[in-house]
Design a protein around this motif. Structure first.
Motif, PDB file in Angstrom:
ATOM      1  N   ASP A  65       0.850  -1.191   0.000  1.00 29.91           N
ATOM      2  CA  ASP A  65       0.000   0.000   0.000  1.00 29.91           C
ATOM      3  C   ASP A  65       0.886   1.243   0.000  1.00 29.91           C
ATOM      4  N   GLY A  68      -1.304   4.299  -0.686  1.00 23.74           N
ATOM      5  CA  GLY A  68      -2.671   4.237  -0.192  1.00 23.74           C
ATOM      6  C   GLY A  68      -2.853   4.908   1.148  1.00 23.74           C
ATOM      7  N   ARG A 108      -8.082   0.680   1.547  1.00 27.43           N
ATOM      8  CA  ARG A 108      -9.060   1.768   1.589  1.00 27.43           C
ATOM      9  C   ARG A 108     -10.478   1.234   1.425  1.00 27.43           C
TER      10      ARG A 108
END
Length: 264
Positions: A65, A68, A108
């Motif tokens: 990630d 993210g 997310r």
């Protein structure tokens, strides 16, 4: 066997031992000078090292990630720097990284759906900087998790207490003196045994092998004393010197500890 003969041998050995400069250095120099010096240097070095590590930023790599929501969280953590690397595992082992944050896919989307994001933190427990990094990451991520939990409960019309039905609080009623006494009570007996052993080691060698080497042991054997009387006299001499060394070591360490605690 006569008590008077044993006492005479005892005082004779005590007088000869205390006249020996090397014995005095071993008995007085070590406890009065060496131990406090080592304690002060070690404590000051530990404090300086701790302050230096606290000021250093933690080097962290993110896997899964990198752009993210989790990466955004970690960027906001004070004293944490995100490092881009192609070999995070080897960098962590080599000390070029302090921690690796591995995030599950779709973090997310998982949060928006009310799910739980899996975050794994890899670190090297043998390195102080790595332990500091995992502490910083864990504390801040736990705070974020609490904020997210609170936000979810508010949107659902529920109070935070609904998700935490039991609130356990620990309250320490022990004073600082009692805590210090407990710690000293656990370690001082071992230290005292070592001190007494060190204090008895050199006099025991000097009163046996040392006297034989100097040629004075044969003179003592030529006197009208039994071997058992000589043994008892030397035993009590070694015992008295070891106790004296132990008391001096203990007094020196206690004074040093009191001085150190006064500066905290």
């Amino acid at each position: 066997m006569t008590t008077r003969t044993i006492i005479t041998i005892f005082f004779k050995d005590m007088r000869d031992t205390l006249r020996d400069r090397r014995t005095l250095v071993a008995m007085l120099g070590v406890p009065i000078i060496l131990y406090p010096l080592l304690f002060i240097v070690a404590s000051q070095t530990a404090i300086i090292q701790s302050e230096r590590i606290e000021q250093m930023p933690s080097r962290v790599a993110i896997i899964g990630d990198t752009a993210g929501i989790v990466a955004h969280w970690i960027k906001a953590i004070p004293k944490v720097t995100i490092v881009d690397t192609d070999q995070p595992d080897s960098d962590l082992v080599a000390g070029r990284l302090d921690a690796i944050v591995k995030v599950g896919p779709g973090a997310r989307a998982m949060l928006e759906e009310g799910g739980s994001v899996a975050i794994a933190i890899e670190y090297d427990a043998a390195e102080t900087t790595s332990n500091t990094a995992v502490t910083r990451l864990t504390e801040e991520l736990n705070k974020l998790a609490m904020d997210i939990r609170k936000d979810r409960l508010e949107r659902a019309g529920l109070d935070l207490d609904y998700a935490e039905p039991i609130d356990i609080m620990k309250e320490n009623v022990a004073t600082r003196g009692k805590i210090t006494g407990s710690i000293l009570g656990a370690i001082l007996p071992l230290i005292m045994v070592l001190m007494v052993g060190v204090g008895a080691f050199y006099p025991a060698i000097d009163l046996t092998a040392g006297e034989k080497e100097r040629g004075t042991f044969e003179t003592l054997l030529s006197t009208p004393t039994t071997k058992f009387e000589i043994l008892c006299g030397k035993f009590f001499t070694v015992f008295a010197l070891s106790m004296l060394t132990g008391v001096l070591n203990l007094a020196s360490m206690m004074i040093t500890l009191i001085i150190q605690l006064a500066h905290l």
